[in-house]
Design a protein around this motif. Sequence first.
Motif, mmCIF file in Angstrom:
data_model
loop_
_atom_site.group_PDB
_atom_site.id
_atom_site.type_symbol
_atom_site.label_atom_id
_atom_site.label_comp_id
_atom_site.label_asym_id
_atom_site.label_seq_id
_atom_site.Cartn_x
_atom_site.Cartn_y
_atom_site.Cartn_z
ATOM 1 N N HIS A 86 0.854 -1.189 0.000
ATOM 2 C CA HIS A 86 0.000 0.000 0.000
ATOM 3 C C HIS A 86 0.890 1.240 0.000
ATOM 4 O O HIS A 86 1.659 1.455 0.945
ATOM 5 N N PRO A 87 0.820 2.066 -1.043
ATOM 6 C CA PRO A 87 1.689 3.243 -1.130
ATOM 7 C C PRO A 87 1.625 4.146 0.098
ATOM 8 O O PRO A 87 2.635 4.696 0.522
ATOM 9 N N LEU A 123 3.220 -2.013 -10.328
ATOM 10 C CA LEU A 123 3.442 -1.484 -8.981
ATOM 11 C C LEU A 123 4.610 -0.508 -8.976
ATOM 12 O O LEU A 123 4.545 0.548 -8.328
ATOM 13 N N THR A 124 5.650 -0.815 -9.703
ATOM 14 C CA THR A 124 6.811 0.071 -9.765
ATOM 15 C C THR A 124 6.425 1.429 -10.336
ATOM 16 O O THR A 124 6.823 2.478 -9.804
ATOM 17 N N ARG A 125 5.651 1.428 -11.415
ATOM 18 C CA ARG A 125 5.217 2.696 -12.007
ATOM 19 C C ARG A 125 4.351 3.488 -11.029
ATOM 20 O O ARG A 125 4.490 4.711 -10.905
ATOM 21 N N ARG A 126 3.467 2.785 -10.330
ATOM 22 C CA ARG A 126 2.572 3.470 -9.389
ATOM 23 C C ARG A 126 3.360 4.095 -8.233
ATOM 24 O O ARG A 126 3.109 5.237 -7.844
ATOM 25 N N LEU A 127 4.332 3.370 -7.719
ATOM 26 C CA LEU A 127 5.125 3.902 -6.612
ATOM 27 C C LEU A 127 6.075 4.996 -7.080
ATOM 28 O O LEU A 127 6.356 5.941 -6.330
ATOM 29 N N GLN A 128 6.554 4.887 -8.309
ATOM 30 C CA GLN A 128 7.392 5.952 -8.849
ATOM 31 C C GLN A 128 6.600 7.248 -8.971
ATOM 32 O O GLN A 128 7.093 8.334 -8.620
ATOM 33 N N GLY A 161 16.402 0.125 -17.693
ATOM 34 C CA GLY A 161 15.808 1.288 -18.349
ATOM 35 C C GLY A 161 14.321 1.411 -18.152
ATOM 36 O O GLY A 161 13.642 2.140 -18.887
ATOM 37 N N ALA A 162 13.781 0.732 -17.123
ATOM 38 C CA ALA A 162 12.342 0.739 -16.887
ATOM 39 C C ALA A 162 11.954 1.658 -15.730
ATOM 40 O O ALA A 162 10.819 1.648 -15.286
ATOM 41 N N LEU A 163 12.891 2.454 -15.262
ATOM 42 C CA LEU A 163 12.597 3.362 -14.151
ATOM 43 C C LEU A 163 13.459 4.613 -14.259
ATOM 44 O O LEU A 163 14.640 4.526 -14.594
#
Length: 211
Positions: free
Chosen positions: A140-141, A176-181, A209-211
């Motif tokens: 949960h962010p 999830l990584t995109r959302r938290l970024q 290269g995905a973040l």
Amino acid sequence: MPGDGPADRLLENGARSLTSAELLGLVLGPGRNDLARGLLEDVGGVARLSQTPLGQLAERLSRARLIRLAAALELGRRAGYPADGQVPCFRNPAEVARYLIARFGNCEVEEFGILMLDSRGCLRRAEIISRGSLTGAPVHPRDLFRLAAAYQAVSLILFHNHPSGDPEPSEADRQLTRRLQEAGAIMGIPVLDHLVIGAGKWHSFSEAGAL
């Protein structure tokens, strides 16, 4: 004259000259090379051996050998820790991966955590945010960034393990990584990387290269 057994070769040429089975045989005791070889074949190598619950190994090993093995594996993990009192600073994903594998690489269920860093990229605190099952851990962010703010983190590195041993991220991991970024950008606490760790292996989102 020196002998030609694993112990003799270790003293003569160093521990790196031995195979994993020979090293394990020395840990288990004299004459246990066949046991060591069979154990490694059954579990799938040293990295997977370190992830195997002691209860499962107790079916194959005596109490004394189990104690020696558990102690040896733990010493190996601690070799990747910073020296006592030394705060680790991370310059690249490989350094982060070594730290994470040593500390969290042998968990039997999926765990999701964060490394909270200061302005120099040095560790302020490492925390597990969520523990789950063999296949996932809910994140949960709001909980993650509340904790990061409480410890005054300047930036974050996300991490989680794959108990399967394969560090390849899933589509859910990517989402999830995109959302938290995005949440980190809003909070002013940037997410620098997300590492997935497996059985001695790892995947870095930033390096890919995905973040």
